[in-house]
Design a protein around this motif. Structure first.
Motif, mmCIF file in Angstrom:
data_model
loop_
_atom_site.group_PDB
_atom_site.id
_atom_site.type_symbol
_atom_site.label_atom_id
_atom_site.label_comp_id
_atom_site.label_asym_id
_atom_site.label_seq_id
_atom_site.Cartn_x
_atom_site.Cartn_y
_atom_site.Cartn_z
ATOM 1 N N HIS A 106 0.825 -1.207 0.000
ATOM 2 C CA HIS A 106 0.000 0.000 0.000
ATOM 3 C C HIS A 106 0.861 1.260 0.000
ATOM 4 O O HIS A 106 0.544 2.236 -0.700
ATOM 5 N N LYS A 107 1.970 1.246 0.749
ATOM 6 C CA LYS A 107 2.854 2.411 0.780
ATOM 7 C C LYS A 107 3.532 2.628 -0.578
ATOM 8 O O LYS A 107 3.619 3.763 -1.063
ATOM 9 N N LEU A 108 4.019 1.536 -1.183
ATOM 10 C CA LEU A 108 4.716 1.662 -2.467
ATOM 11 C C LEU A 108 3.770 2.111 -3.567
ATOM 12 O O LEU A 108 4.118 2.973 -4.386
ATOM 13 N N VAL A 109 2.565 1.559 -3.592
ATOM 14 C CA VAL A 109 1.586 1.961 -4.604
ATOM 15 C C VAL A 109 1.216 3.422 -4.436
ATOM 16 O O VAL A 109 1.142 4.178 -5.422
ATOM 17 N N ALA A 110 1.016 3.851 -3.186
ATOM 18 C CA ALA A 110 0.668 5.254 -2.935
ATOM 19 C C ALA A 110 1.792 6.179 -3.404
ATOM 20 O O ALA A 110 1.543 7.193 -4.074
ATOM 21 N N ASP A 180 -3.324 4.996 -16.684
ATOM 22 C CA ASP A 180 -1.991 4.469 -16.398
ATOM 23 C C ASP A 180 -1.842 4.132 -14.910
ATOM 24 O O ASP A 180 -1.153 3.171 -14.556
ATOM 25 N N GLY A 181 -2.472 4.925 -14.056
ATOM 26 C CA GLY A 181 -2.434 4.615 -12.627
ATOM 27 C C GLY A 181 -3.088 3.282 -12.325
ATOM 28 O O GLY A 181 -2.588 2.499 -11.508
ATOM 29 N N LEU A 183 -3.338 0.762 -14.416
ATOM 30 C CA LEU A 183 -2.463 -0.282 -14.951
ATOM 31 C C LEU A 183 -1.286 -0.544 -14.009
ATOM 32 O O LEU A 183 -0.942 -1.699 -13.734
ATOM 33 N N VAL A 184 -0.675 0.519 -13.497
ATOM 34 C CA VAL A 184 0.438 0.358 -12.550
ATOM 35 C C VAL A 184 -0.035 -0.351 -11.291
ATOM 36 O O VAL A 184 0.640 -1.259 -10.779
ATOM 37 N N LEU A 185 -1.197 0.040 -10.773
ATOM 38 C CA LEU A 185 -1.764 -0.611 -9.590
ATOM 39 C C LEU A 185 -1.968 -2.100 -9.836
ATOM 40 O O LEU A 185 -1.635 -2.941 -8.982
ATOM 41 N N SER A 186 -2.485 -2.455 -11.010
ATOM 42 C CA SER A 186 -2.750 -3.861 -11.330
ATOM 43 C C SER A 186 -1.453 -4.673 -11.418
ATOM 44 O O SER A 186 -1.381 -5.793 -10.901
ATOM 45 N N ILE A 187 -0.432 -4.094 -12.057
ATOM 46 C CA ILE A 187 0.848 -4.810 -12.180
ATOM 47 C C ILE A 187 1.493 -4.982 -10.811
ATOM 48 O O ILE A 187 1.990 -6.069 -10.469
ATOM 49 N N MET A 188 1.477 -3.920 -10.003
ATOM 50 C CA MET A 188 2.068 -4.014 -8.669
ATOM 51 C C MET A 188 1.307 -5.010 -7.798
ATOM 52 O O MET A 188 1.907 -5.684 -6.950
ATOM 53 N N ALA A 189 -0.002 -5.122 -7.993
ATOM 54 C CA ALA A 189 -0.778 -6.125 -7.253
ATOM 55 C C ALA A 189 -0.314 -7.527 -7.610
ATOM 56 O O ALA A 189 -0.163 -8.391 -6.733
ATOM 57 N N ALA A 190 -0.048 -7.771 -8.905
ATOM 58 C CA ALA A 190 0.455 -9.081 -9.332
ATOM 59 C C ALA A 190 1.834 -9.355 -8.741
ATOM 60 O O ALA A 190 2.132 -10.478 -8.299
ATOM 61 N N VAL A 191 2.698 -8.322 -8.716
ATOM 62 C CA VAL A 191 4.046 -8.476 -8.150
ATOM 63 C C VAL A 191 3.961 -8.880 -6.687
ATOM 64 O O VAL A 191 4.651 -9.802 -6.227
ATOM 65 N N TYR A 192 3.087 -8.203 -5.928
ATOM 66 C CA TYR A 192 3.005 -8.499 -4.499
ATOM 67 C C TYR A 192 2.253 -9.792 -4.220
ATOM 68 O O TYR A 192 2.472 -10.414 -3.174
ATOM 69 N N GLN A 193 1.411 -10.219 -5.098
ATOM 70 C CA GLN A 193 0.823 -11.550 -4.952
ATOM 71 C C GLN A 193 1.914 -12.620 -5.030
ATOM 72 O O GLN A 193 1.915 -13.588 -4.266
#
Length: 356
Positions: A106-110, A180-181, A183-193
Motif C-alpha cells: 500500500h505504501k509503495l503503490v501510494a 496508467d495509474g 495499470l500500474v496498480l494492477s501490475i504491482m498487485a500481481a508483483v506483491y501476490q
C-alpha cells in the motif's frame, strides 16, 4: 485516481455508469482538438517546427481517443480485474510477514501513484509557455493549434484559445493519470501476490503431518494458478492499450525530436520527457513482475523438500514446473519490460542523431 475519470464523465467502472453531459463535453473537446489540429497542419506546411509540434500534439489526442474506446470496450474485464485486486488478501494467511508485505504494497503503490501524478500534472506548466517562451509562429499560445474559424491573435479570441488549450491539457492529463495509474496498480498487485506466495512457501512446515502438508501444498498451487489467471486477465485487458502506448510514445518522441533538432532549448523537451516517463514507469513495473515471477521456482526449490513424503514432493515438482516460465505482459509486438523501453529510447535517439 478514479476521481479524474469521473471529472471527464468516463467513470465506466461504476456499475450504474451512463453517458452524461461531461461525457459529451469530453468527446466534443476531442473532436474540436482533432479538427483544429487538421486545420493547423494544412495551413502551416511551410513551418517545420510548429507543424511537427502540432503533429505530436495530435498524436497524443489520437492516443487518448483510442484508449478511451478501449476503456469502454474492456469495461467488464476492468471491473473483474479490480475485484481480483480487492480480494487478493483473501488468498493468503494472516502471518506477520504477510501483513508487513501488505503494508509495504500500500505504501509503495501510494508513493508510485503520487509520483505519476506529479510528473503528469507537470505538463500543465505548458500553460506558462506564452510567458517564458513566447512564439509568434503560434501567436504566443501554449500549443500549436487554434480553434477553427476564430481569430487567434487578439483579445478576447486569444484568451479563448488559451482556455481551450488549458482545458484540453487538463483532460488529457486526467485521463492518462487514471488509466496508467490503474495499470500500474494492477501490475504491482500481481508483483506483491507473487511476493506473498513466496512468503507462504518459505513458511511451509515441511515436517508437518502428511495430510496437513498435502492440504497446504494444494492451496499454494491453487494460489499460483490464481496469480497466473490474474496476469492473463491483465494481458487480455491491456494488450491493445500497451500496443497503442508503445506505438504513439515512439511516434511522439520521434516527431518531437524533430523540433529539438532545430531548437535544443524548445520547451517541447519537457513534454517529451513526460511521454518517455509514461512508458518508463509501465516498463519498470512490468520488469518487476518478470523478476519476481522468474525467481519463484528457485524459492520453491530452496525449502527442505527432501524431508517431505514422496507424494508431497511430487506436488512441489508440479509447482516448480509451472513456475519455470516467468510472467510477462505483452503489448502484441513488445513485452512490457525495461529492454523494450531501452529499445524505444535507442531508436528515438538514433533518429535524433540522424536529424542533428
Amino acid at each position: 485516481m478514479l476521481g479524474h475519470v469521473q471529472l471527464l464523465g468516463l467513470d465506466v467502472l461504476e456499475p450504474s455508469w451512463k453517458v452524461t453531459g461531461l461525457t459529451v463535453f469530453t468527446f466534443f473537446m476531442f473532436f474540436v482538438q482533432h479538427y483544429a489540429s487538421f486545420s493547423f497542419l494544412t495551413t502551416h506546411l511551410d513551418m517545420f517546427d510548429v507543424f511537427t509540434e502540432c503533429f505530436s500534439i495530435s498524436a497524443v489526442g489520437l492516443e487518448i481517443v483510442i484508449r478511451i474506446g478501449l476503456l469502454l470496450h474492456h469495461r467488464k474485464l476492468l471491473n473483474e480485474t479490480i475485484e481480483m485486486i480487492r480480494n487478493q488478501n483473501k488468498l493468503f494467511g494472516n502471518s506477520e510477514a504477510i501483513k508487513k508485505l501488505a503494508t509495504r504494497f500500500h505504501k509503495l503503490v501510494a508513493a508510485t501513484l503520487h509520483t505519476i501524478a506529479v510528473i503528469y500534472l507537470s505538463t500543465m506548466m505548458f500553460e506558462l509557455i506564452p510567458i517564458v517562451y513566447p512564439d509568434p509562429k503560434k501567436s504566443n499560445l501554449p500549443l500549436a493549434l487554434y480553434i477553427p474559424y476564430l481569430p487567434h491573435d487578439g483579445a478576447p479570441y486569444w484568451h479563448l484559445n488559451y482556455a481551450f488549450h488549458t482545458i484540453m491539457n487538463f483532460i488529457c492529463v486526467s485521463f492518462l493519470l487514471a488509466v496508467d495509474g490503474m495499470l500500474v496498480l494492477s501490475i504491482m498487485a500481481a508483483v506483491y501476490q507473487i511476493k506473498e506466495l513466496k512468503v507462504t512457501i518459505q513458511e511451509l512446515d515441511t515436517g508437518a503431518e502428511q495430510t496437513a502438508l498435502n492440504r497446504e501444498l494444494v492451496r499454494i498451487i491453487q494460489i499460483h494458478q490464481s496469480i497466473k489467471h490474474f496476469v492473463h486477465q491483465l494481458e487480455q485487458t491491456y494488450y491493445l492499450d500497451l500496443m497503442v502506448d508503445f506505438g504513439f510514445v515512439c511516434l511522439i518522441l520521434c516527431m518531437g525530436l524533430n523540433v529539438i533538432a532545430v531548437d535544443v532549448m524548445h520547451p517541447i523537451g519537457f513534454f517529451l520527457m513526460s511521454a518517455a516517463f509514461q512508458l518508463f514507469i509501465l516498463c519498470f513495473c512490468g520488469n518487476l513482475l518478470l523478476i519476481e515471477s522468474d525467481s519463484l521456482s528457485n524459492c520453491a526449490y530452496s525449502i527442505d523438500w527432501h524431508v517431505m513424503p514422496v507424494p508431497e514432493q511430487k506436488l512441489l515438482m508440479v509447482l516448480i514446473a509451472h513456475a519455470q516460465k516467468p510472467q510477462v505482459l505483452r503489448g502484441i509486438f513488445m513485452p512490457l519490460i525495461m529492454s523494450s523501453f531501452i529499445s524505444v529510447i535507442k531508436a528515438s535517439y538514433s533518429y535524433f542523431t540522424l536529424l542533428h
